[in-house]
Design an enzyme around this catalytic site. Structure first.
Site, PDB file in Angstrom:
ATOM      1  N   HIS A   1      27.883  29.791 136.437  1.00 28.75           N
ATOM      2  CA  HIS A   1      27.437  30.527 134.840  1.00 28.75           C
ATOM      3  C   HIS A   1      27.125  28.601 134.393  1.00 28.75           C
ATOM      4  CE1 HIS A   1      31.011  32.956 135.464  1.00 28.75           C
ATOM      5  NE2 HIS A   1      30.134  34.207 134.372  1.00 28.75           N
TER       6      HIS A   1
ATOM      7  N   ARG B   1      22.084  38.097 138.549  1.00 26.74           N
ATOM      8  CA  ARG B   1      21.780  37.830 140.144  1.00 26.74           C
ATOM      9  C   ARG B   1      21.546  38.629 140.925  1.00 26.74           C
ATOM     10  NH1 ARG B   1      28.307  37.683 139.118  1.00 26.74           N
ATOM     11  NH2 ARG B   1      27.467  39.922 137.975  1.00 26.74           N
TER      12      ARG B   1
ATOM     13  N   SER C   1      33.598  35.799 138.375  1.00 24.76           N
ATOM     14  CA  SER C   1      34.507  35.206 138.325  1.00 24.76           C
ATOM     15  C   SER C   1      35.453  35.734 139.161  1.00 24.76           C
ATOM     16  CB  SER C   1      34.723  35.221 136.988  1.00 24.76           C
ATOM     17  OG  SER C   1      33.780  34.889 136.256  1.00 24.76           O
TER      18      SER C   1
ATOM     19  N   LYS D   1      40.829  43.686 128.061  1.00 24.52           N
ATOM     20  CA  LYS D   1      40.447  43.097 128.830  1.00 24.52           C
ATOM     21  C   LYS D   1      41.711  42.754 129.881  1.00 24.52           C
ATOM     22  CE  LYS D   1      35.808  42.956 130.494  1.00 24.52           C
ATOM     23  NZ  LYS D   1      34.666  41.498 130.755  1.00 24.52           N
TER      24      LYS D   1
HETATM   25  O1  PNS Z   1      30.844  37.799 131.060  1.00 23.50           O
HETATM   26  P1  PNS Z   1      30.968  39.629 130.681  1.00 23.50           P
HETATM   27  O2  PNS Z   1      31.788  40.241 130.587  1.00 23.50           O
HETATM   28  O3  PNS Z   1      30.039  39.925 131.869  1.00 23.50           O
HETATM   29  O4  PNS Z   1      30.272  38.895 129.025  1.00 23.50           O
HETATM   30  C1  PNS Z   1      29.872  40.782 128.453  1.00 23.50           C
HETATM   31  C2  PNS Z   1      29.748  40.220 127.366  1.00 23.50           C
HETATM   32  C3  PNS Z   1      30.639  39.428 126.646  1.00 23.50           C
HETATM   33  C4  PNS Z   1      28.083  39.758 127.000  1.00 23.50           C
HETATM   34  C5  PNS Z   1      29.605  41.672 126.536  1.00 23.50           C
HETATM   35  O5  PNS Z   1      30.315  42.580 126.818  1.00 23.50           O
HETATM   36  C6  PNS Z   1      30.389  41.440 124.565  1.00 23.50           C
HETATM   37  O6  PNS Z   1      28.254  41.501 124.080  1.00 23.50           O
HETATM   38  N1  PNS Z   1      30.741  42.487 124.254  1.00 23.50           N
HETATM   39  C7  PNS Z   1      30.626  42.034 122.345  1.00 23.50           C
HETATM   40  C8  PNS Z   1      30.859  43.489 122.385  1.00 23.50           C
HETATM   41  C9  PNS Z   1      29.071  43.790 121.911  1.00 23.50           C
HETATM   42  O7  PNS Z   1      28.797  43.233 121.190  1.00 23.50           O
HETATM   43  N2  PNS Z   1      28.740  44.923 122.350  1.00 23.50           N
HETATM   44  C10 PNS Z   1      27.340  45.226 123.078  1.00 23.50           C
HETATM   45  C11 PNS Z   1      26.626  45.723 122.653  1.00 23.50           C
HETATM   46  S1  PNS Z   1      26.841  47.589 123.527  1.00 23.50           S
END
Ligand code: PNS
Length: 167
Positions: A17, A90, A128, A41
């Site tokens: 990150h 990645r 993570s 989560k």
């Molecule tokens: O670190 P992560 O868990 O891979 O991040 C995922 C994240 C936070 C980018 C994604 O889950 C997100 O943006 N969630 C908020 C809800 C949303 O807007 N979803 C996208 C539309 S489907």
């Protein structure tokens, strides 16, 4: 003002990150690290703990802000007037999921552009989730996360750092 968001769970933040943060901060005027309040989560660290760790680790990067968001990312972006989303890629395995989210975000907010940064090869295996797994078994995580947060991760698993072993 070119403002971008780097959204994620950051549970906890890793060198992978941090690499994306340092590189993307150079591309924009302001980078907002947006930590998701993912109550559904099961996160290891509370939202406050995750934010504090990121703030400590990024304190020397002047154009980085750390905030939290709940709900849809695009709604949060409207609130803070940002239209760039930064995500790290990645491997091919990330791509399908990331493509779907990027396309969905673009449909929900038509000026939202996702910029994918290819993760540095040396962190391409890192997540993570694997850091937590290794820490939970008392393995050495010093190559994966910044020194400042190592003890905080071990504490969550009641691991004494002196008893951990080098990989
Ligand atoms: O670190 P992560 O868990 O891979 O991040 C995922 C994240 C936070 C980018 C994604 O889950 C997100 O943006 N969630 C908020 C809800 C949303 O807007 N979803 C996208 C539309 S489907």
């Amino acid at each position: 003002m070119k403002r971008a968001v780097y959204p994620g769970s950051f549970d906890p933040i890793t060198f992978g990150h941090l690499d994306i943060i340092e590189r993307s901060a150079k591309m924009v005027d302001e980078l907002v690290i947006a930590v998701l309040c993912n109550s559904a989560k099961n996160s290891l660290f509370s939202l406050e703990e995750r934010v504090n760790m990121i703030k400590e680790i990024t304190k020397d990067i002047p154009n980085v802000k750390v905030e939290t968001f709940d709900g849809l990312l695009v709604d949060y972006m409207r609130q803070i007037d940002a239209n760039i989303i930064i995500r790290g890629l990645r491997a091919v395995t990330d791509f399908e999921y990331e493509l779907q989210i990027a396309q969905m975000n673009h449909v929900l907010k038509d000026d939202a552009e996702t910029i994918f940064l290819i993760t540095n090869l040396k962190y391409s295996y890192l997540s993570s989730t694997v850091v937590k797994e290794i820490a939970s078994y008392g393995g050495d995580i010093s190559k994966f996360v910044p020194e400042e947060i190592i003890d905080r991760i071990y504490e969550k698993y009641n691991v004494n750092r002196e008893n951990t072993y080098e990989q």
